[in-house]
Design an enzyme around this catalytic site. Structure first.
Site, PDB file in Angstrom:
ATOM      1  N   SER A  35      -2.431   5.658 -13.171  1.00  0.00           N
ATOM      2  CA  SER A  35      -2.523   6.216 -11.820  1.00  0.00           C
ATOM      3  C   SER A  35      -1.498   7.340 -11.708  1.00  0.00           C
ATOM      4  CB  SER A  35      -2.238   5.100 -10.811  1.00  0.00           C
ATOM      5  OG  SER A  35      -2.237   5.593  -9.490  1.00  0.00           O
ATOM      6  N   LYS A  77      -6.528   8.248 -13.114  1.00  0.00           N
ATOM      7  CA  LYS A  77      -6.782   8.146 -11.665  1.00  0.00           C
ATOM      8  C   LYS A  77      -5.819   9.088 -10.961  1.00  0.00           C
ATOM      9  CE  LYS A  77      -5.352   4.584  -8.426  1.00  0.00           C
ATOM     10  NZ  LYS A  77      -5.426   3.138  -8.091  1.00  0.00           N
ATOM     11  N   LEU A  78      -6.371   9.989 -10.147  1.00  0.00           N
ATOM     12  CA  LEU A  78      -5.543  10.922  -9.385  1.00  0.00           C
ATOM     13  C   LEU A  78      -5.401  10.406  -7.961  1.00  0.00           C
ATOM     14  CD1 LEU A  78      -7.041  14.389 -10.423  1.00  0.00           C
ATOM     15  CD2 LEU A  78      -5.215  13.074 -11.548  1.00  0.00           C
ATOM     16  N   LYS A  79      -4.181  10.344  -7.473  1.00  0.00           N
ATOM     17  CA  LYS A  79      -3.959  10.064  -6.067  1.00  0.00           C
ATOM     18  C   LYS A  79      -4.328  11.314  -5.282  1.00  0.00           C
ATOM     19  CE  LYS A  79      -2.134   5.890  -5.966  1.00  0.00           C
ATOM     20  NZ  LYS A  79      -2.804   4.791  -5.222  1.00  0.00           N
ATOM     21  N   ASP A  88      -8.014   8.133  -5.834  1.00  0.00           N
ATOM     22  CA  ASP A  88      -7.619   7.075  -4.886  1.00  0.00           C
ATOM     23  C   ASP A  88      -6.969   7.722  -3.673  1.00  0.00           C
ATOM     24  OD1 ASP A  88      -6.785   4.804  -3.572  1.00  0.00           O
ATOM     25  OD2 ASP A  88      -5.438   4.093  -5.160  1.00  0.00           O
ATOM     26  N   ASN A 136      -6.092   5.942  -0.734  1.00  0.00           N
ATOM     27  CA  ASN A 136      -5.250   5.031   0.067  1.00  0.00           C
ATOM     28  C   ASN A 136      -5.436   5.258   1.564  1.00  0.00           C
ATOM     29  OD1 ASN A 136      -3.184   5.311  -2.626  1.00  0.00           O
ATOM     30  ND2 ASN A 136      -3.565   3.258  -1.823  1.00  0.00           N
ATOM     31  N   GLU A 169     -11.706   5.765  -4.519  1.00  0.00           N
ATOM     32  CA  GLU A 169     -11.125   4.482  -4.089  1.00  0.00           C
ATOM     33  C   GLU A 169     -10.585   4.598  -2.666  1.00  0.00           C
ATOM     34  OE1 GLU A 169      -8.198   3.236  -6.933  1.00  0.00           O
ATOM     35  OE2 GLU A 169      -7.376   1.664  -5.665  1.00  0.00           O
ATOM     36  N   ASP A 224     -10.207  -0.973  -2.291  1.00  0.00           N
ATOM     37  CA  ASP A 224      -8.954  -1.609  -2.682  1.00  0.00           C
ATOM     38  C   ASP A 224      -8.436  -2.360  -1.442  1.00  0.00           C
ATOM     39  OD1 ASP A 224      -6.236  -2.165  -3.151  1.00  0.00           O
ATOM     40  OD2 ASP A 224      -5.724  -0.199  -3.922  1.00  0.00           O
ATOM     41  N   LYS A 262      -6.819  -6.776  -7.005  1.00  0.00           N
ATOM     42  CA  LYS A 262      -5.355  -6.901  -7.085  1.00  0.00           C
ATOM     43  C   LYS A 262      -5.004  -8.298  -6.616  1.00  0.00           C
ATOM     44  CE  LYS A 262      -3.858  -2.182  -6.039  1.00  0.00           C
ATOM     45  NZ  LYS A 262      -3.403  -1.306  -4.940  1.00  0.00           N
ATOM     46  N   GLY A 294      -3.117  -2.179  -9.748  1.00  0.00           N
ATOM     47  CA  GLY A 294      -1.706  -2.448 -10.031  1.00  0.00           C
ATOM     48  C   GLY A 294      -0.862  -2.157  -8.818  1.00  0.00           C
TER      49      GLY A 294
HETATM   50  O1  OSB Z   1      -3.532   2.005  -4.248  1.00  0.00           O
HETATM   51  O2  OSB Z   1      -3.750   1.404  -6.237  1.00  0.00           O
HETATM   52  C1  OSB Z   1      -3.015   1.682  -5.305  1.00  0.00           C
HETATM   53  C2  OSB Z   1       0.620   1.648  -6.451  1.00  0.00           C
HETATM   54  C3  OSB Z   1       1.225   1.082  -5.343  1.00  0.00           C
HETATM   55  C4  OSB Z   1       0.462   0.766  -4.245  1.00  0.00           C
HETATM   56  C5  OSB Z   1      -0.908   0.998  -4.249  1.00  0.00           C
HETATM   57  C6  OSB Z   1      -1.515   1.555  -5.355  1.00  0.00           C
HETATM   58  C7  OSB Z   1      -0.733   1.912  -6.463  1.00  0.00           C
HETATM   59  C8  OSB Z   1      -1.257   2.584  -7.647  1.00  0.00           C
HETATM   60  C9  OSB Z   1      -0.501   2.426  -8.942  1.00  0.00           C
HETATM   61  O3  OSB Z   1      -2.221   3.308  -7.642  1.00  0.00           O
HETATM   62  C10 OSB Z   1      -1.008   1.285  -9.736  1.00  0.00           C
HETATM   63  C11 OSB Z   1      -0.077   0.911 -10.888  1.00  0.00           C
HETATM   64  O4  OSB Z   1       0.009   1.685 -11.841  1.00  0.00           O
HETATM   65  O5  OSB Z   1       0.550  -0.170 -10.821  1.00  0.00           O
HETATM   66 MG    MG Z   2      -5.634   1.894  -4.539  1.00  0.00          MG
END
Ligand code: OSB
Ligand code: MG
Length: 368
Positions: free
Chosen positions: A135, A161-163, A189, A191, A214, A239, A263, A291
């Site tokens: 990520s 995976k790009l935020k 992703d 969020n 995501e 998620d 998760k 994760g």
């Molecule tokens: O949305 O998947 C998520 C990390 C912290 C909180 C939420 C997320 C994430 C990640 C990183 O995307 C996942 C990892 O490498 O542990």
């Molecule tokens: Mg996520």
């Protein structure tokens, strides 16, 4: 097996690089570790809640409070419970899934160590190694992002995976796709950073052949995700919205997602995570292991889960050195883009005493 007490330990670990998402920039990881002590064995649990309630309503100090005030005492009233009994014993308390997950994980580890059974075998794993993705946080510039992605691909990661967030979405995706080519497994992703009014904008991701987008919309908006999914060619993955096996079944039935990020902390534990795997498999919905910047303890358990047959997409199960210079366990090292599934009893890993001491901020013993 009789539980005699649980230790709550707060640790603080610096991240190797800042990690920016649409909800926060993290530079260090604070986490709670639980050590469940029984007459037969000890077990470790890791609570994935962060310092601030930004990813979900849970936060580390709140988890410590509900654990010491309600959850651990509830187990104290049934000290002979096995891990399968933890969920039912804690069910009267609403919510607090990350705290419950950590406690169940610690009891499960203790029980499996006492029985000599690896977690992967207990959960139904079918692989001895799992392919890994990474990520990649929001960056200050596209060149900086391309350099970070190139570094991860050199290390062997199998999926990127790009935020994303409004203002950092189409351009970075286009740049990564054009620079690294059509064969790269790529996903994004958000969020929860968008609304349904952004549907036409998000559809501009469609030409880049992403595996999935995501959690584009807010956690409670299943109906909005179902409407959005009809407007996008890119598959929608959830998620934050998937808090239980029941929520997964509802989201799938409603058409809110066609892929699920599992998760264990978010859903109340590894046993509920396995039920989500089973529900999704029954619906033909692929799952992958998310994760939460876990230490080697949570990573060991996530890799075991990711070895179940329905986990058909690479997870955010990256190597220890993607997060920490010094992990608290023997580090997980990427080999040929994979991490090995631990094969020892329970989690198959334990904290290294010196490394653990180094990062410990506080410990508290709660007797049964
Ligand atoms: O949305 O998947 C998520 C990390 C912290 C909180 C939420 C997320 C994430 C990640 C990183 O995307 C996942 C990892 O490498 O542990
Ligand atoms: Mg996520």
């Amino acid at each position: 097996m009789k539980l005699t007490g649980v230790e709550i330990r707060e640790i603080r670990l610096p991240l190797v690089a800042p990690f920016r998402t649409s909800f926060a920039t993290m530079t260090e990881r604070t986490a709670l570790l639980l050590r469940a002590v029984s007459t037969d064995a000890e077990g470790w649990g890791e609570c994935v809640a962060m310092v601030d309630p930004l990813y979900s309503s849970e936060y580390a100090a709140g988890c410590a409070d509900v654990l010491r005030r309600f959850l651990i005492p509830a187990l104290g009233r049934h000290p002979h419970l096995d891990a399968a009994g933890v969920g039912p014993a804690l069910a009267p308390f609403n919510g607090h899934r990350m705290a419950k997950a950590a406690l169940e994980m610690a009891v499960l580890d203790a029980e499996l160590r006492a029985r000599g059974v690896p977690l992967a075998r207990e959960l139904g794993a079918v692989h001895d190694r799992v392919p890994c993705g990474v990520s990649v946080g929001i960056m200050d510039s596209v060149p900086q992002l391309l350099a970070a992605v190139a570094g991860y691909l050199d290390e062997g990661y199998r999926r990127i995976k790009l935020k994303i967030e409004p203002g950092w979405d189409i351009e970075p995706v286009r740049a990564v796709r054009e620079h690294f080519g059509d064969d790269l497994l790529l996903q994004v992703d958000a969020n929860t950073a968008y609304t349904l009014a952004d549907a036409r904008h998000l559809a501009r991701l469609d030409p880049y052949d992403l595996l999935l987008v995501e959690q584009p919309l807010e956690e409670e908006d299943l109906l909005g995700h179902a409407q959005l999914a009809k407007l996008l060619a890119t598959p929608v993955c959830l998620d934050e919205s998937i808090t239980s096996a029941r929520a997964a079944a509802a989201a799938i039935t409603l058409g809110a997602c066609s892929i699920v990020n599992v998760k264990p902390g978010r859903v109340g534990g590894y046993l509920e995570a396995r039920r989500i795997h089973d529900v999704c498999a029954a619906h033909g919905v692929p799952v992958w292991c998310g994760g939460m910047l876990e230490t080697g303890l949570g990573r060991a358990a996530n890799v075991a889960l990711a070895a179940l047959p329905g986990f058909t997409l690479p997870g955010d199960t990256s190597a220890s050195d993607r997060y920490y210079r010094t992990d608290i366990t023997e580090p997980f090292v990427l080999a040929d883009g994979h991490l090995p599934v631990p094969d020892g009893p329970g989690l198959g890993v334990v904290p290294l005493p010196d490394a653990l001491e180094e990062v410990t901020v506080d410990t508290e013993w709660i007797p049964m």
